[in-house]
Design an enzyme around this catalytic site. Sequence first.
Site, short mmCIF file in Angstrom:
data_model
loop_
_atom_site.label_atom_id
_atom_site.label_comp_id
_atom_site.label_asym_id
_atom_site.label_seq_id
_atom_site.Cartn_x
_atom_site.Cartn_y
_atom_site.Cartn_z
N SER A 30 -5.51 4.21 -0.98
CA SER A 30 -5.20 2.79 -1.00
C SER A 30 -6.40 1.97 -1.46
CB SER A 30 -4.79 2.33 0.41
OG SER A 30 -4.57 0.95 0.44
N SER A 31 -6.18 1.13 -2.46
CA SER A 31 -7.24 0.22 -2.92
C SER A 31 -7.42 -0.87 -1.88
CB SER A 31 -6.87 -0.40 -4.27
OG SER A 31 -6.79 0.58 -5.27
N ASN B 161 -0.91 5.05 2.79
CA ASN B 161 -1.31 5.57 1.48
C ASN B 161 -2.64 6.32 1.61
OD1 ASN B 161 -1.79 5.99 -1.23
ND2 ASN B 161 -2.22 3.86 -1.73
N SER C 293 0.83 -1.19 0.00
CA SER C 293 0.00 0.00 0.00
C SER C 293 0.87 1.25 0.00
CB SER C 293 -0.91 0.01 1.24
OG SER C 293 -1.71 1.15 1.27
N GLY C 294 0.59 2.16 -0.92
CA GLY C 294 1.36 3.39 -1.03
C GLY C 294 2.47 3.33 -2.05
N GLU D 165 2.08 -8.72 2.56
CA GLU D 165 1.93 -7.87 3.74
C GLU D 165 2.42 -8.56 5.00
OE1 GLU D 165 -1.89 -5.02 2.55
OE2 GLU D 165 -2.09 -6.50 4.16
N THR E 237 -2.28 1.76 -7.93
CA THR E 237 -3.49 2.31 -8.55
C THR E 237 -3.15 3.31 -9.65
OG1 THR E 237 -4.73 2.00 -6.49
CG2 THR E 237 -5.62 3.56 -8.09
N GLY F 218 -0.01 -6.33 -2.53
CA GLY F 218 1.29 -6.96 -2.38
C GLY F 218 1.40 -7.73 -1.07
#
Length: 908
Positions: free
Chosen positions: A354-355, A351, A279-280, A586, A284, A584
């Site tokens: 973040s999706s 992020n 995330s970040g 985690e 996206t 990704g």
Amino acid sequence: MEVGTHVWLRREQSHWGWVPAIIAEKEEVKVRGEIMFNLILCDDPHIEATMDTQQPKRGSYGRSASMYFVDEDPFEVVLTADPEQLKSADHDNIKLRNLPTSYQLSGEDREAGLIASPSTKISDEVVGGVDDLIGLTHLNEPAILHALRLRYDADIIYTSTGPILIAVNPFKHMDLYNEETMDRYRMQGEQGVSTNSSEGNPYTTPFKKRGRMDVSSGKRLAPHVYQIADDAYRAMLRGLENNMLMATPVRNRRRGGGEISAIECENPANQAILVSGESGAGKTVTTKIVLNYLAMLSKIRASQSATGTPSMNTPVKATSGDLSNDTSIEQQVLQSNPVLESFGNARTIRNDNSSRFGKYIDISFTKSGKLSGACIETYLLEKVRLIRPGTGERNYHIFYQFLSSATASEREEFFIDNMQYDDFRLLAASGTYDRRDGESDEENHQEMLNAMITIGFTSETIQSLMQLVIAVLFAGNITFTSSKDGESCTLDETEAALKTAALLGVSFEDLASALTERTINAGVETVQKQVHIDEAIKACEALLKAVYGAAFDFIVERVNASIVEDTNSHGRSEASIGVLDIFGFETFKVNNFEQICINYTNEALQQQFNKYVFKLEQKEYEKEGILWKFISFPDNQDVLDLIDKKHTGIIALLDEQCILPKSTDEKFTRYLYGRCDKHDRFHATSAQRVDYKFSIEHYAGYVEYTTDSWLEKNKDQLPASAAELLQTSDFGLIGEIRKYVRSEARGGRGTVATKSVGAQFSTQLKSLRSRIDKTTPHYIRCLKPNDDLIPNYFEPLNIVEQLRCGGVLEAVRVSRAGYPTRYTHNVFMARYYILGDKRDNSPVSPIFSPDRFGEKESELKRLVSKIAFDLWYADHEMLMAVLEKERRRTTSSPKYSQRSTKGKTNNS
């Protein structure tokens, strides 16, 4: 590794992770009877003398790049290595360093004074020395890290590593995505189509340079996400052309039935672009850049077909107006992003956009390359965020967007009046309402509304969705009062409860009954049982998660309906390019059910990636005429079996416990210990067992999981009484989304299929892998340089962790499993020409085809053949010497002589 060798040394106490060092001394010692070597390493005394103290500029490289390592104190370290580690230069804490002198040979000899070719040398024009890190002579973790650091500090965010494009998030505006840049990569791609087609080789191997020549400057364009998108598009066109020429269907089949993958197929047409990262990291945004580029290529093709103008002569500007103003299929595909982001993205610690779900966008193209339709499949929406967004995080964007943009009439219609963010518990719990990236919620809401209209949502549907959004917020404010004995509770008749009932289209009495009572089947009779307050709160949470999740699925279905393939307007689809935007790997301080699902996904995709790279390695060796033998490569099938194997995997064991009526998270965890304790990748220490935790050894390292709320999250079901409540609603949207609600049967019993989120996700993942296996994949790994989301700050340890989790270092290990050192032909000739003899007229190895090459290539092949023969002959002579020594030893042995004499006596 000898004395004086320049190396990288792993230093855990350094924020750099790896520091430059030099081997000062080497001493032979014996450890438990084995010969070992003590290496004394110290800081390189000349490293700073050649380093500029200014920020690196384009054109600088190697040790002279910047003020790196100036904060490192002098050191002297002693490490022990065995002879094999010294011979192979493969030590966990010592790696060979790439220096400028590694790429330039001595100039004393005219033939040896060659500089490595542009594809592999440290170039004055390429920051970090190479655009493709595979070209580094020494390919290892610190070498990759240092090259990325040099390029990042020079504002170069894209770097290739074989089949992977590494994209480092700059956290600032970069002038890299304009029409002129699009044109350059498009024109480069147009040139490459004819070149590659004539070669008849549709594959792009990890060590075959992607870059082609810039039309205007004659220089190869640097790595870019446009190049990945263009490669996929051109490969699709070549595959379609080859299919047409060979008159074979797009889906090739094995003899005896069964589809074959794109790796085995000689003419693959379908492509996939796989974007991953934490995330970040910029997944996206990268996905949107890819979609924009593909839409541009489609528009160019459509314009070319309409006017008969060659596509190279059609500038991007000629179609840019269409891309922003019309309601073409390309524009509808692009406009799906603002809608899905509003309902599925949120601000997290890492992020601001973040999706919180994964998605695979399958884009269909006609045989002429025109976009004909698309389909979006989503994975694992994070519904728990609705209830408990973390501190410093926000809930989903749509809540803040609508509250900041609602008109006076909307506020009156939906009972909002003057209420703000902090009036709703679901938003106020985290104490965070703004975005750090400067994005405006009002502007994003208007963009979402425009996108919904473009896609085809009616104004009535849009308003109904906004009504449901506010209903969810009010439901979060509902409260209950427990009875004196604590065995039951009542729904408080507050404004929040009354407004929730009105917005959902049900009566307050029905809402109260659905949340505070449970239906139980006792034989042929049905009994209503009062529930205690904790169960009522969970029922309310399940209701709002169910309706929001169903609304999200409804939106995805509507988007797909608008962008579905239209054969009448665009022609029949012949091939596709899939774009995967997936979470990704985690690992947090606390890892729960969501993390094991995410890491399970990455394990599966990593296995597919390893196999694909391995196949390409084999093709590269065959192309180079190198004798191929099986080389083992990292395989994580045992981890996948631990998670998803039928009957014995973690998901299957969890499903079993979900069926049992009185099972708990603690019972499940004890059951898990008993069934998985002997698995090599499963670990649970005594301390972990006390807290009901366990660890899994993933490809990226160990991750500790807690099993808190696993049963509830795996079931993810709306109680039967709440599901029946939705059936009584007179709100039209509820009737449309009800089919997406996962609900339990009366009495709370059901089958594994209806109860398991894990099983459903596993099925989705296997379908995704099967789909990717039928494509030629292209990989983009997004990296986040720091956790503070600030520009111009590169944190090495953070990057190393992401390289490991993103499979980049695993890809390096795959390449090193074969022949890790790769010289271009001219460098190889310069280094090893002394081992050959130009007067030698011996035949070339039969694995080569000399007729295909010119004089220079034939000379190279002859040199390789001679070196190969000399190596074989040296090994043969060594073996014969060993056999002769053994023969003399055995014949001179008294025992052997006695046995020999006894044998002769028996024979006589």
